[in-house]
Structure formats: structure tokens, C-alpha cells
Design a protein around this motif. Structure first.
Motif, PDB file in Angstrom:
ATOM      1  N   GLY A 182      -3.771  -2.794  -3.746  1.00  0.00           N
ATOM      2  CA  GLY A 182      -4.060  -2.579  -2.323  1.00  0.00           C
ATOM      3  C   GLY A 182      -2.849  -2.288  -1.466  1.00  0.00           C
ATOM      4  O   GLY A 182      -2.907  -2.402  -0.247  1.00  0.00           O
ATOM      5  N   GLU A 183      -1.744  -1.898  -2.068  1.00  0.00           N
ATOM      6  CA  GLU A 183      -0.542  -1.574  -1.279  1.00  0.00           C
ATOM      7  C   GLU A 183      -0.669  -0.127  -0.817  1.00  0.00           C
ATOM      8  O   GLU A 183      -0.228   0.805  -1.480  1.00  0.00           O
ATOM      9  CB  GLU A 183       0.714  -1.783  -2.123  1.00  0.00           C
ATOM     10  CG  GLU A 183       1.017  -3.243  -2.411  1.00  0.00           C
ATOM     11  CD  GLU A 183       1.399  -4.036  -1.150  1.00  0.00           C
ATOM     12  OE1 GLU A 183       1.611  -3.433  -0.082  1.00  0.00           O
ATOM     13  OE2 GLU A 183       1.466  -5.276  -1.253  1.00  0.00           O
ATOM     14  N   ILE A 184      -1.294   0.041   0.337  1.00  0.00           N
ATOM     15  CA  ILE A 184      -1.680   1.388   0.747  1.00  0.00           C
ATOM     16  C   ILE A 184      -0.824   1.951   1.869  1.00  0.00           C
ATOM     17  O   ILE A 184      -0.956   3.121   2.221  1.00  0.00           O
ATOM     18  CB  ILE A 184      -3.153   1.406   1.189  1.00  0.00           C
ATOM     19  CG1 ILE A 184      -3.324   0.487   2.395  1.00  0.00           C
ATOM     20  CG2 ILE A 184      -4.046   0.948   0.051  1.00  0.00           C
ATOM     21  CD1 ILE A 184      -4.700   0.543   2.965  1.00  0.00           C
ATOM     22  N   ILE A 186       1.198   5.266   0.968  1.00  0.00           N
ATOM     23  CA  ILE A 186       0.575   6.477   0.434  1.00  0.00           C
ATOM     24  C   ILE A 186       1.216   7.672   1.150  1.00  0.00           C
ATOM     25  O   ILE A 186       1.273   7.704   2.380  1.00  0.00           O
ATOM     26  CB  ILE A 186      -0.957   6.469   0.682  1.00  0.00           C
ATOM     27  CG1 ILE A 186      -1.610   5.374  -0.170  1.00  0.00           C
ATOM     28  CG2 ILE A 186      -1.576   7.836   0.377  1.00  0.00           C
ATOM     29  CD1 ILE A 186      -3.115   5.264   0.017  1.00  0.00           C
TER      30      ILE A 186
END
Lengths: 317, 317
Positions: free
Chosen positions: B160-162, B165
Motif C-alpha cells: 500500500g505504499e502508493i 507511484i
């Protein structure tokens, strides 16, 4: 539970059928042709007949087999509703139910890219890992995500659709999905061929790729290994754009390993090297040491995975 | 199982403590300050003391409570090892074990963005859904992914390290992560302020944003609603880049719903509208109807989610 399960992978040309023990040993496998005619209506009866035939000839009773896992080229939801298997001519229907009626066996169908991921984590390149993402580089790009509790199927069976991750703002050519700059435009078999043709047109550099009437990814990778300038550039773009997409996927999922499979991956180490040059640049720092590995089960991964998913499903019930 | 659990959310300024029934009702909640001094060594003892104090005063026996769920600002792996909670001054240690020794209660800790996702799916905007992705728009951007079988924790707790991006190939300014063009550079609170300052410098257009000594996202959204040209452009970039990132996330995960939370989301409908203008352009076709909704539990989501995750953990054992 009985002793055996079937793993069946329905492809556009051939259907692969494997008989597995519940320990994961494939004790036999064979292929039958895929008959697409009549909107694919013969496909499921053909599979049912092939299974019955095999079991009769080899003296298996129906009680020896717990069910059939089916890998199919399209999204399948958790109830068995399949949509958009356009390559087979199929409409929308409940494939589990139809196949159960044909065989009297428990059936569980999943998308073939998901099945390949399940196969590689069960008996292939990611064996023993808690989680893995599998990237299948074929004509297009497919993705399968296997997590601690099993496959990530997603809403309408649509998880893992990674071929259209946007990776190039500067692209002017439209992808078949309607957008521009999707990873599939550079790193699928079709994409590699497209980029090669483009670079050959744009450049005057000598390249052995000019000698081929039809270019395939196999030639591109082989010539890159010989130092061909245009082939090297095609492989670099392949690696850059795919690396960017893989970095994004790792940052979101944080899997234990990423498995690279599909026809394009058969070129081997050069494929991994091209991606490894770039993917960490786009990966969240804590996940930069997630390893990339090549798939091991080749075109049997879907058949293995179909069997594995059925076994998991039987355990649940 | 006992009748109650604690849900505790450790923030950089305050610690929120809530007492929950196992049905999800929050029967009481309060805050204590976060003492960061001495490398955050007082934080866990302070929580333990506050819980003991509350239970004594309100005549709860230890047997009435099954345990404590802890939401913390850093990645936590499935064993309870926490790393990089730099805001609290903490090093690497097993937080579950340490807190269990202090309280004699079962403890389960998770990352606060993950907790917020679990809270919203339990009692908030995604209540009753099988899966949800929560995007927390704070100083940075956090992500929590809740799937059918629970939270996606990932390798080293890093799923979930978004925020990083990549969404803009043309960016020349380096993000604090070292890359360029991360979504956090445009759509976090810090990113919105950065873009606003940049556009004010680049342009001669009149804008009420020029009247503020310190710009916050709240002013940007308020002025955009009044038609301020620069504010509108900042909001458009916010929505475009975040929409692109959300499209990518949906294509990979295929959740039932995406929940938008965090301080920035308090501006309300204008936040959703800005993202909705763009996200479908970057979403795989089968998932284009995944809805976006605003978070409901506000800054209590982490406290709710911590309680929920503990309850799930208790059920497993």
C-alpha cells in the motif's frame, strides 16, 4: 478428499489436461485441440469427454477424483461467471455450473494468468513463498497476484490487469484499450515487435533486424545479445517501461517475489537484466530488495495452478 | 472472547484511545498527548497507564477486555516488528511483545494507514463491502488495502505504499524519495501547497491565493469553488495526478470501492469531482465503475481499525 484432481488450461489453440495428486505431483498430462467453431460450444464437452475417456482407459473410478480446476483466458468471478473470453468465442455464463453438469465433478474456474501465478507459487519459481506476483509476457501482458490467503481475484475477477498501467506520458500512438503509453505497448510480444519496427523506420543504423521479413521477440533478444544497436535499444525500452510498471506493482502489493513468465520470458537472463536495470528506481525503498525470477513451469503453469486452486477450494468447503 | 477491546491510534501529537464492543460499537473514547521526548520511550507506558486508569475508574476487570489493537505511523510486519516510525523517534523493536509485557493483554499493531482502511470498511464509508482501498491524503499520501481475508500487510509490512507511484515523466523537481514525478508531489497537502506556489510564481493571473502568507489545501479548494483561476488549476492537477494513480491501483487490485480520506479530503465533494474527472481514463475497462467515496470516520478511522484488526486476530487464534 479423493486422491487426484484435474488441472485443465484452456488456450486458444490447445487445451492442456493434467492429472495431479493432492501433493502437487503431476502424474500424467496431455493436450487436445481447442475447437473454436460454433462460438466455442464444443470446448467444455470436449474436455469432459477427454477426461472420461482417460479415466475409463486407465481404470480410475469417479470417486478417485475430487474435481476439476479450469484455467480460462478471461476474467472469472468468485461464483464462476466468465466474461470476455473473446478468443474462445464465449459469451457470459457460469462455467463452474456448466462443467459440473457435464462431468458430475466439482469444478472451479479461474483466469489463466491467475492460474499461472498459482502454479508457479505451488510447484515452480516461487515455490514455498508466502506471496508472489506473476507477470505473463505473451501477446499482451497478464498479471496474477497470489497472497497469503490465496489468489487475489478482485471485483468481477478483474484484479491483476497490469498491461495497461500508463508508463509513458509522451506516447502518441493509441493502445488497443484507447489510452496512450500503456506498458503493453512496449513490453509484450506485440509491443516489442512494434517498437522494433518503429526504431528501424526512424533510424539509419545498420541492424540485422532489417533482414527479417517478420520480427519476433526471440530475434530481438538474440540480436541484442550479439550487440546489434537497434535490438539493444528495443530491449532497453522493454526493460525500462516494464521495470517502471513492476516497481509500481511492488510498491502497492509488496510481494515476496516477482515471477516473470510467458513466451517472451523464454529469452532468459537478458529479460531479467533489462528489467533489473530499472525497476528499483520506481519501487518504494522498503521493497527494493524484492527479487525478480524467471518462471519455471513454462506453459504448464496454468495447468498446475488450476489444480492448486481447486485443491484450495476443496479445503475451504 | 471477552466483551470489549481497545483500539488505540498513536499519532505524532495525540494518541486516541477507544473502548469497543466486539460488535463494533465505540462505547467511549478519549485522547492523551504523545510525548516524543527520550526517543518516544514514554509512549507505550503512557498508553498502558491510561488504559489501566480508565479501567480502574470505570470498574472494568482485566477479564472484560480481550486485548489492544494499536495503529502506529510506520510499517509493522506480521510478527509486530516496527521500523521507520521516525515521527515518534522509535527504533526497530517488537511492539506487540513490549506492549503485552506492559499490560498483560493481547496486543496487535498495524500501520495507521492500514488501520484507517480497516476502520472505514468495518464501520465507515465502505461498511459491508468485501474489499476496499483507502487513500489517505495527509502531509504525504498513505494507502491501505483491505481484501476479503483481511488487510494486505505485505512483505515487511510495506504493502500500500502508493505515494510514490510515478505519474509525471516531465517533472524536474526531485521528490523526497529521490525520484521525480511521484503522486505525492501534487496531491498530498504538501504537494498541493507546492503546486500552488509554483503556479503563482509562473503566472501573472490575479488570484486571491496571493493574499495568504501561508497557503493550505483548505484555502486552495475554497477559492477553486469561488472560481479563482490559479486555485482551479491547482485542483485540476491534484485530480489529474491522483486520478492516474487511483486508476492504476484499481486496475491492479480491483476493489469494491475506493475510500478517499485524510485531512485534504475534508474539502468534500470538490475533491471527489477533481479525481472523478480523470481516474477512469487510467482504469482497466472492467473496473471503470468502481466507485470513489469520501471517508466517514474522520480522524477516528485508525482507532476503529485498530480495534477491528485485533478482533480479527483473536478470531484466528
Amino acid at each position: 478428499m479423493s486422491k487426484y484432481v484435474w488441472g485443465v488450461d484452456v488456450g486458444g489453440t490447445f487445451i492442456k489436461l493434467g492429472l495431479f495428486t493432492d501433493e502437487g505431483e503431476c502424474i500424467d498430462h496431455f493436450e487436445i485441440p481447442t475447437i473454436i467453431e460454433d462460438k466455442g460450444s464444443r470446448i467444455l464437452p470436449d474436455i469432459a469427454a477427454a477426461i472420461k475417456d482417460y479415466m475409463d482407459k486407465n481404470h480410475y473410478a469417479r470417486e478417485d477424483v475430487s474435481g476439476i480446476g479450469l484455467a480460462v483466458p478471461g476474467p472469472v468471478d468468485s461464483e464462476g461467471i466468465i466474461t470476455k473470453a473473446v478468443n474462445l468465442g464465449w459469451g457470459v455464463f457460469n462455467i463452474n455450473k456448466e462443467m459440473e453438469e457435464l462431468t458430475g465433478l466439482k469444478v472451479f474456474a479461474i483466469n489463466d494468468a491467475d492460474a499461472a501465478a498459482a502454479g508457479e507459487i505451488w510447484q515452480g519459481a516461487a515455490k514455498g513463498e508466502k506471496s508472489a506476483v506473476m507477470i505473463t509476457l505473451g501477446t499482451g501482458i497478464g498479471g496474477g497476484i497470489f497472497l497469503e490467503n490465496g489468489l487475489l481475484i478482485g471485483r468481477k475477477g478483474s484484479a491483476g490487469e497490469i498491461g495497461h498501467i500508463p508508463v509513458n506520458d509522451g506516447e502518441t500512438v493509441v493502445c488497443k484499450c484507447g489510452n496512450k503509453g500503456c506498458v503493453e505497448q512496449y513490453s509484450s510480444a506485440r509491443g516489442i515487435i512494434r517498437v522494433a519496427k518503429l526504431l528501424l523506420e526512424e533510424s539509419n543504423k545498420p541492424s540485422k533486424l532489417r533482414d527479417y521479413e517478420e520480427i519476433t521477440p526471440r530475434e530481438v533478444f538474440a540480436l541484442a545479445e550479439e550487440g546489434d544497436a537497434i535490438a539493444l535499444e528495443v530491449v532497453d525500452r522493454f526493460g525500462y517501461y516494464l521495470g517502471k510498471a513492476i516497481g509500481i506493482i511492488i510498491s502497492i502489493i509488496a510481494p515476496e517475489v516477482v515471477v516473470i513468465g510467458g513466451g517472451v520470458s523464454k529469452a532468459g537472463k537478458i529479460v531479467l537484466d533489462a528489467i533489473e536495470k530499472y525497476y528499483k528506481d520506481y519501487t518504494f525503498h522498503a521493497s527494493r530488495d524484492v527479487p525478480l525470477v524467471l518462471a519455471k513451469l513454462d506453459n504448464r503453469a496454468g495447468m498446475y495452478g488450476a489444480a492448486k486452486i481447486l485443491l484450495d477450494e476443496l479445503k475451504k468447503n
